[in-house]
Scaffold this active site. Sequence first.
Site: not given
Lengths: 385, 385, 150, 150
Positions: B86, B330
């Site tokens: 991420c 996301h």
Amino acid sequence: MREVVVLGVGMTRFGKHPDKGLKELGTEAIWNAVEDANIPPKDIPIIYVANAMGQQLTELRGTIAQHVVSHAGFMGMPVINVENACSGGSTALRSCILEVASGNYDVAMAVGVEKMCIADTARSAAAMAFGTILGKFGFMFVGLYAMNLRRLMEKYGLTREHFAKVVVKNTKNGALNPYAQFRQPRTMEEILNSRVVSDPLTLLMCSTMADGGAAAIVTTRDKAAKYSSKTPITIAACELVSGTPTSADAVHVPIETRASRQAYEKAGVGPEDIDVVECHDAMAPAELLIYEELGLCGEGEAGRWIDEGKTEINGVVAVNPSGGLASKGHPVSATGLAQISEIVWQLRGEAGERQVPNAKIGMTENAGGWVMDDNAACAITILKK
Amino acid sequence: MREVVVLGVGMTRFGKHPDKGLKELGTEAIWNAVEDANIPPKDIPIIYVANAMGQQLTELRGTIAQHVVSHAGFMGMPVINVENACSGGSTALRSCILEVASGNYDVAMAVGVEKMCIADTARSAAAMAFGTILGKFGFMFVGLYAMNLRRLMEKYGLTREHFAKVVVKNTKNGALNPYAQFRQPRTMEEILNSRVVSDPLTLLMCSTMADGGAAAIVTTRDKAAKYSSKTPITIAACELVSGTPTSADAVHVPIETRASRQAYEKAGVGPEDIDVVECHDAMAPAELLIYEELGLCGEGEAGRWIDEGKTEINGVVAVNPSGGLASKGHPVSATGLAQISEIVWQLRGEAGERQVPNAKIGMTENAGGWVMDDNAACAITILKK
Amino acid sequence: METKLGDKFEGKKRVPVEEGLFHQPQATGEEPYLIAAKCKKCGFTDFPGTPVCPRCVEPGTMEEAHIGKKGKLETFSIVRSALPGFTSPSIQSYVKLEEGPVIWSLITGVEPSEDALKIGMDLELVISKVRDDEDGNEIISYQYQPVKGS
Amino acid sequence: METKLGDKFEGKKRVPVEEGLFHQPQATGEEPYLIAAKCKKCGFTDFPGTPVCPRCVEPGTMEEAHIGKKGKLETFSIVRSALPGFTSPSIQSYVKLEEGPVIWSLITGVEPSEDALKIGMDLELVISKVRDDEDGNEIISYQYQPVKGS
Ligand SMILES: [Zn+2]
Ligand SMILES: [Zn+2]
């Protein structure tokens, strides 16, 4: 920018390692490099790790760098995953050079690691083929190489024998390399009579998948003297480029030519100054194309060069004294740093039986991937004693 | 090292884009950034692209960067694939900053792109879970967040209502963000009554998978004035760290704390100077942990902070004015550069209805992955008007 | 679920999730343990064991350590989604082992309910199924269960 | 290979390898073509078509171009290995299209032998099967075949 040198290198033997995964292969390469560099491990403040196929072929599905380096005991510092197909190892090195040249850090470590020999070999083959979008149309890399070599046959009258001679030379070199997957010298007859994979390429002309890791630690010239009594090897250039559009109305300059011109200019040397080259011969005869693309020989001279032994270990410029990809095996992201390792050993005079006499300037050429009718990436590194 | 500024940013709307793959998402983000930067595209000499899951979830199996940027029209220059789970977007940015700060190039472009919404959602879920080796034992990230929040409940008496308040704030902000996947403000009741995913976390507290791309173009302060009349946003720090070992006999400093301390020192500011923060709230209530880890509030004060609205757009320090990950969606490798985009818009005063009044200094926190009981990576970037 | 006649396999195979991770009792009275690594120099212990201590960062300090027979529940969450083959709901936890390390583990042998679980409760190691694979084999791993009567 | 009674599908589906890549004739007399992109400014043509010209690098210069009905064999190799579903040996080639671009393609409709193929020979576009997928569908794509009588 500060001058950057290679302080230490290390690799695993390339080949089938059924008992080792990415973490184990990477750990072995890292600690070999740390030992070679004679550096306290805690002085390594940043690590780049290249891997191309781990997500497809192993149980590691991300942050492979962190999984590998933490297994080797390295935690906390910036750790960056890079990928550039077969050029990944050189790409990691390029980043490490920038970290040190810029003054951001005094030391940096580049690692390349690949696990390709898995039980399900069809998965490995698919991972290679689908590295390019053309894979879904039936494209095979070996066919691409074959077509490029066929053009060479038509244009300059090169023969299958020329191609086989490259393999004779490289397998002779590879037999002297303890890190090579295959250590058996091959004869012209064996090579030409092995199974045709994609005419004019036979099985013994092609590199194989392999497992392996390689690493290099770079620092400034001043710091190098502090750590190690070995000859620091200066990185005179490390240039990365990507492919360019091909079009009927313009001459397409090969990616290797573009990258090497940049590198020669940056290093302030010409092809005539190079003593030893490790080049990206995923199919060994491609060396002949690369001679010309790197400017080592003139247009159409590659056949004569291999006939006259100019690229033998004792020739004008030794090409692939390590044995090249076909002898060493080709664990894609480790290949670039294995090339660097070989050149460092050659320039230090540590290459044993395959030592190139009096080698002072060396070069690696590390190309990879296929996007829009050109390689995705090509990196050229020039190293000086 | 030279001072580096953000010249332009751009992103796609995050969410489900059934008609767009990595190439299309990346192209849209790139050209939005190029337009925002007002730079001739041929002045961009190097590109870094972050992607984490393309190899597992799309037909692209390597050199995704080159596939994406050539689709957008960019060929020939160095193109580097990076991955850091991420944190990939911030990792790409960090490299671009180094290219420019060092003088290697005057301009560099960082891109983050992810395609997660595919027909086979089980594959997406597995790609997330198996990002850590613990996945094969049954580990789920949502459980990890839930356990960390449970500790907060036990230690400081925080309640589910505190957690829901974060989501109320962020969905209110996200409703004002045209790039957000979800633009519906949620009430305490809705949030607390939505399905329990992993107690104390309910469905509306969790971020979702998304497709998306984001990009940032950086240059020197001098060059910025040449290209664009927009306020150049100075990058005061961009610090990347990896996790550290956890052990019963030593206090474990959270990765966000280590990264932010480095960033504050480099930027010469303290947490009290920060006006606006985009933080990595993959599960929205994790914001409360992050307030403390970044030093925004003191130990045990996070509950009071959310109660008193200190992190609202008009509060002491606005946190996630974009809506955060739970509102925005996301798309892992795009998230870091979407955070940067938001802070740039906020510092320029271009954030429209969600503008933080008088924002002068902003920060992003972008963490990812899980290796040996800590995040694999965390990047903190501090930006100044 | 019992093996039906006509199944591809005569019986389900029990396959460890990973080799070298734990010891599975072979005889009665034998106890399972986790195969960890402990640093001779600084005492750092990690599971799964790594070959180099991340605190000392030098080769040759780690040795195999058999740990984890007993522990205490440090924190947990009942997770109501799962990957294919795994059970949902599952109890995910951190377990503080007697030897010091805190490790992530599934909890088994107890209802997945808040009432059945207490922070600090005594746990013991069991080697048991964590999931079924696509071929119907049982994938076994380390897990913890409440000590009876605690 | 014909569809057998009892197959999962009544007939095999014909699925394009990718949407928007080529036009498959729907009616008699219609001809197939490749969907490429051509730059209005510099004439650069690429297939598969991209939205931005890599030579001009500015938006809005590329437009759809229908090309590739005819071409000549520039070079080829007979490849004696293949991925699952694909045929081996296959003839891999570069085809120089009438409109200029040289594209990679499989060659079909001719024996995979050196004798049957001549550099420079005339080729024509066909849309036909390149592989069978796991579900028995035919994946169709652009390919080239020698022009009859050339
Ligand atoms: Zn130790
Ligand atoms: Zn053009």
